[in-house]
Design an enzyme around this catalytic site. Structure first.
Site, PDB file in Angstrom:
ATOM      1  N   GLU A 197       0.954  -1.290   0.151  1.00  0.00           N
ATOM      2  CA  GLU A 197      -0.102   0.179  -0.113  1.00  0.00           C
ATOM      3  C   GLU A 197       0.881   1.195   0.060  1.00  0.00           C
ATOM      4  OE1 GLU A 197      -1.876   2.872   0.432  1.00  0.00           O
ATOM      5  OE2 GLU A 197      -2.341   2.505   2.613  1.00  0.00           O
ATOM      6  N   CYS A 256      -2.341   8.854   2.244  1.00  0.00           N
ATOM      7  CA  CYS A 256      -1.849   8.459   1.039  1.00  0.00           C
ATOM      8  C   CYS A 256      -2.836   8.803  -0.100  1.00  0.00           C
ATOM      9  CB  CYS A 256      -1.411   6.985   0.990  1.00  0.00           C
ATOM     10  SG  CYS A 256      -2.548   6.074   1.789  1.00  0.00           S
TER      11      CYS A 256
HETATM   12  P1  NAD Z   1      10.337   7.160   5.271  1.00  0.00           P
HETATM   13  O1  NAD Z   1      10.387   6.328   4.057  1.00  0.00           O
HETATM   14  O2  NAD Z   1      11.610   7.149   6.172  1.00  0.00           O
HETATM   15  O3  NAD Z   1       9.265   6.166   6.145  1.00  0.00           O
HETATM   16  C1  NAD Z   1       8.139   5.821   5.669  1.00  0.00           C
HETATM   17  C2  NAD Z   1       7.674   4.455   6.490  1.00  0.00           C
HETATM   18  O4  NAD Z   1       8.600   3.261   6.036  1.00  0.00           O
HETATM   19  C3  NAD Z   1       8.164   4.516   8.086  1.00  0.00           C
HETATM   20  O5  NAD Z   1       6.928   3.934   8.871  1.00  0.00           O
HETATM   21  C4  NAD Z   1       9.329   3.805   8.205  1.00  0.00           C
HETATM   22  O6  NAD Z   1       9.459   3.091   9.461  1.00  0.00           O
HETATM   23  C5  NAD Z   1       9.173   2.741   6.990  1.00  0.00           C
HETATM   24  N1  NAD Z   1      10.443   2.186   6.346  1.00  0.00           N
HETATM   25  C6  NAD Z   1      11.339   3.092   5.946  1.00  0.00           C
HETATM   26  N2  NAD Z   1      12.492   2.200   5.409  1.00  0.00           N
HETATM   27  C7  NAD Z   1      12.056   0.963   5.596  1.00  0.00           C
HETATM   28  C8  NAD Z   1      12.790  -0.153   5.510  1.00  0.00           C
HETATM   29  N3  NAD Z   1      14.024  -0.430   4.712  1.00  0.00           N
HETATM   30  N4  NAD Z   1      12.414  -1.469   5.638  1.00  0.00           N
HETATM   31  C9  NAD Z   1      10.785  -1.371   6.367  1.00  0.00           C
HETATM   32  N5  NAD Z   1      10.256  -0.183   6.648  1.00  0.00           N
HETATM   33  C10 NAD Z   1      10.861   1.006   6.187  1.00  0.00           C
HETATM   34  O7  NAD Z   1       9.672   8.322   5.201  1.00  0.00           O
HETATM   35  P2  NAD Z   1       8.905   9.312   6.128  1.00  0.00           P
HETATM   36  O8  NAD Z   1       9.840  10.479   5.899  1.00  0.00           O
HETATM   37  O9  NAD Z   1       8.678   8.736   7.411  1.00  0.00           O
HETATM   38  O10 NAD Z   1       7.771   9.777   5.364  1.00  0.00           O
HETATM   39  C11 NAD Z   1       7.737  10.458   4.101  1.00  0.00           C
HETATM   40  C12 NAD Z   1       7.253   9.427   2.683  1.00  0.00           C
HETATM   41  O11 NAD Z   1       6.767   8.146   3.246  1.00  0.00           O
HETATM   42  C13 NAD Z   1       6.197  10.421   2.127  1.00  0.00           C
HETATM   43  O12 NAD Z   1       6.471  10.983   1.317  1.00  0.00           O
HETATM   44  C14 NAD Z   1       5.246   9.082   1.768  1.00  0.00           C
HETATM   45  O13 NAD Z   1       5.355   8.800   0.606  1.00  0.00           O
HETATM   46  C15 NAD Z   1       5.476   8.230   2.677  1.00  0.00           C
HETATM   47  N6  NAD Z   1       4.314   7.381   3.365  1.00  0.00           N
HETATM   48  C16 NAD Z   1       3.601   6.740   2.845  1.00  0.00           C
HETATM   49  C17 NAD Z   1       2.431   6.598   3.679  1.00  0.00           C
HETATM   50  C18 NAD Z   1       1.207   5.763   3.324  1.00  0.00           C
HETATM   51  O14 NAD Z   1       0.276   5.907   3.798  1.00  0.00           O
HETATM   52  N7  NAD Z   1       1.240   5.366   1.856  1.00  0.00           N
HETATM   53  C19 NAD Z   1       2.491   6.692   5.041  1.00  0.00           C
HETATM   54  C20 NAD Z   1       3.721   7.179   5.514  1.00  0.00           C
HETATM   55  C21 NAD Z   1       4.701   7.649   4.734  1.00  0.00           C
END
Ligand code: NAD
Length: 478
Positions: free
Chosen positions: A252, A286
């Protein structure tokens, strides 16, 4: 210590609450002030392995548990979440920032999802095929096995529930890594399930270094499914890791939702709904509406109505008495907004509202409206995941649909129109996993929630969310 926030954050590993020892910690911050709420213990390799070992060991017993008994645990957890709703929502707002009323609704939705899967888990029926040369044949659905789930911070209560509830209902055991930014919410869900009688080991909830957790869990052949909500880039990375042992995946991922506004819509209503939806959870969803594609005949009216409403939104701590929008969830988000706005304005866009961080402690960003944004601007191509509305003029429905489908994403899409012919075209031609026509309410326990194209695959919620945790076996008995 902060009133309303737990001072005993722990990992929930195979039925035990663990903290301390030689585990590293990281501070959990209140995004409305930047102040530290509590230290969060991070899982080391031994915790991660113990979580998976627990899930592997308890899978045979949980899958053999009658669905009615599994259902009773989920129902019990839903009732406990409702009983504890005030405390859960207060802690969740303290760590994630959204407006208290929105968080109250989120806790209610989480309880509703648990209830819904408590029912649905009772109906994972198979089927009997017709006779074939004396052979008796049937099709059964079985739980896929141990599920590794990763849930982000934007809906800190609902996101873990969306992953845990269908998995447990299907007879799977689960290891979850929710977001380190908002741990108390996920722990409250784990506590409700634990108190409702979930057997030890069936569920573990840990925090850690995200890349280390996923690398370790996804290398385990016994983990048979990966469920991830987050960015497209991380989703692709996890798909690669999952491919090594051919795990089932539900992804997702991000979106960049278009909103088509046509002249026959009620423009004032469309603008009012749109402001509410755009700045809900400070745009950190999202399915947040982002690219408003407004027919030229009603463009000025829509922009004026939208901007008037955006400008009067009250920004404050999510727990404040009168507040429309809280802070962004963590310190990296205002910096991201700054980059999007600067880039768009340099490309020729105009900011008619907001466009700046708020000069106060915490991670506040003004509700922002950008108009006349060129296609080349980053914000028209990358998900802003924050309180930025991008409004552009379109000449006709063809142009609107072409722009809606231009990006590699396809999560949510919306339209405001009263024309049956336009609705038919939009429903048939817009590439999206979810479409809201004259509404932004698209997330309910019974409706599948998921995307197409690079927004991912598989659905959460609905019967589809359950099906994603079941494998099919055809049995031929001669
Ligand atoms: P981020 O990529 O650091 O983290 C987003 C999520 O992914 C966090 O919960 C993090 O713990 C997890 N994550 C990151 N790298 C991972 C890995 N290697 N393995 C497992 N989990 C991992 O980004 P952020 O700064 O926290 O959020 C920004 C971006 O994340 C946004 O631009 C958005 O696109 C995306 N995001 C999407 C949703 C959604 O509902 N689809 C929710 C939160 C963030």
């Amino acid at each position: 210590m902060t009133d309303g926030y737990p001072d005993d954050l722990a990992l929930f590993v195979a039925g035990s609450w663990v903290a301390g020892g030689d585990r590293a910690t990281r501070p959990v911050l209140n995004p409305a002030s930047g102040a530290v709420l509590a230290p969060l213990p991070l899982a080391g390799p031994a915790d991660l392995d113990a979580a998976v070992t627990g899930a592997v060991a308890t899978f045979p017993a949980w899958r053999a548990t009658p669905p009615l008994e599994r259902s009773a645990v989920l129902r019990g957890a839903a009732a406990l979440l409702r009983e504890r709703a005030r405390a859960v929502a207060t802690a969740a707002t303290l760590e994630q920032g959204k407006v208290r009323a929105e968080m109250d609704a989120e806790v209610r939705l989480a309880a509703d999802i648990l209830d819904w899967y408590a029912e649905e888990g009772r109906r994972a029926y198979g089927r009997v095929l017709g006779p074939q040369a004396g052979t008796r044949r049937s099709v059964v659905h079985e739980p896929v096995g141990v599920v590794a789930a990763f849930a982000p911070w934007n809906f800190p209560v609902v996101n873990p529930v969306r992953k845990i509830a269908p998995a447990l209902a299907a007879g799977c055991t689960v290891v979850v890594k929710p977001a380190e930014e908002a741990p108390a919410s996920a722990l409250a869900v784990a506590r409700a399930l634990h108190d409702a009688g979930l057997p030890a080991g069936t569920l573990s909830v840990v925090f850690g270094e995200p890349a280390e957790v996923s690398a370790r869990w996804l290398a385990e052949p016994a983990v048979r499914k990966v469920s991830f909500t987050g960015s497209v880039a991380v989703g692709k990375h996890l798909m690669r890791l999952a491919a090594v042992t051919m795990k089932r995946t539900t992804m997702e991922l991000g979106g960049h939702a278009p909103v088509i506004v046509l002249p026959d819509a009620d423009i004032d209503v469309a603008a009012a709904y749109s402001v509410g939806a755009k700045f809900f959870n400070a745009g950190q969803a999202c399915v947040s509406p982002t690219r408003f594609l407004v027919h030229r005949d009603v463009y000025d009216r829509f922009v004026d109505a939208f901007v008037d409403r955006a400008r009067i939104l009250v920004l404050d701590d999510g727990l404040a008495e009168k507040v429309d929008m809280g802070p962004l969830a963590h310190a990296r988000r205002p910096a991201a907004m700054e980059g999007f706005v600067a880039d768009a304005v340099a490309a020729g866009a105009r900011a008619l509202a907001g466009g700046r961080a708020v000069d106060r402690p915490g991670f506040f960003w003004e509700p922002t409206v950008l108009v006349d944004v060129p296609t080349s601007a980053r914000v028209r191509n990358e998900e802003p995941f924050g309180p930025i509305a991008v409004i552009n003029r379109v000449d006709d429905l063809d142009a609107a649909i072409a722009e809606a489908n231009r990006l590699p994403f396809g999560l949510a899409a919306y339209a405001f129109t009263d024309s049956a012919a336009a609705i038919r075209r939009i429903a048939g031609e817009v590439e999206a996993g979810m479409l809201g026509v004259n509404t932004y309410s698209i997330a309910t326990p019974d409706a599948p929630f998921g995307g197409v194209k690079e927004s991912g695959h598989g659905s959460e919620e609905g019967i589809e969310g359950m099906a994603g945790h079941l494998v099919t076996k055809a049995i031929h008995e001669a």
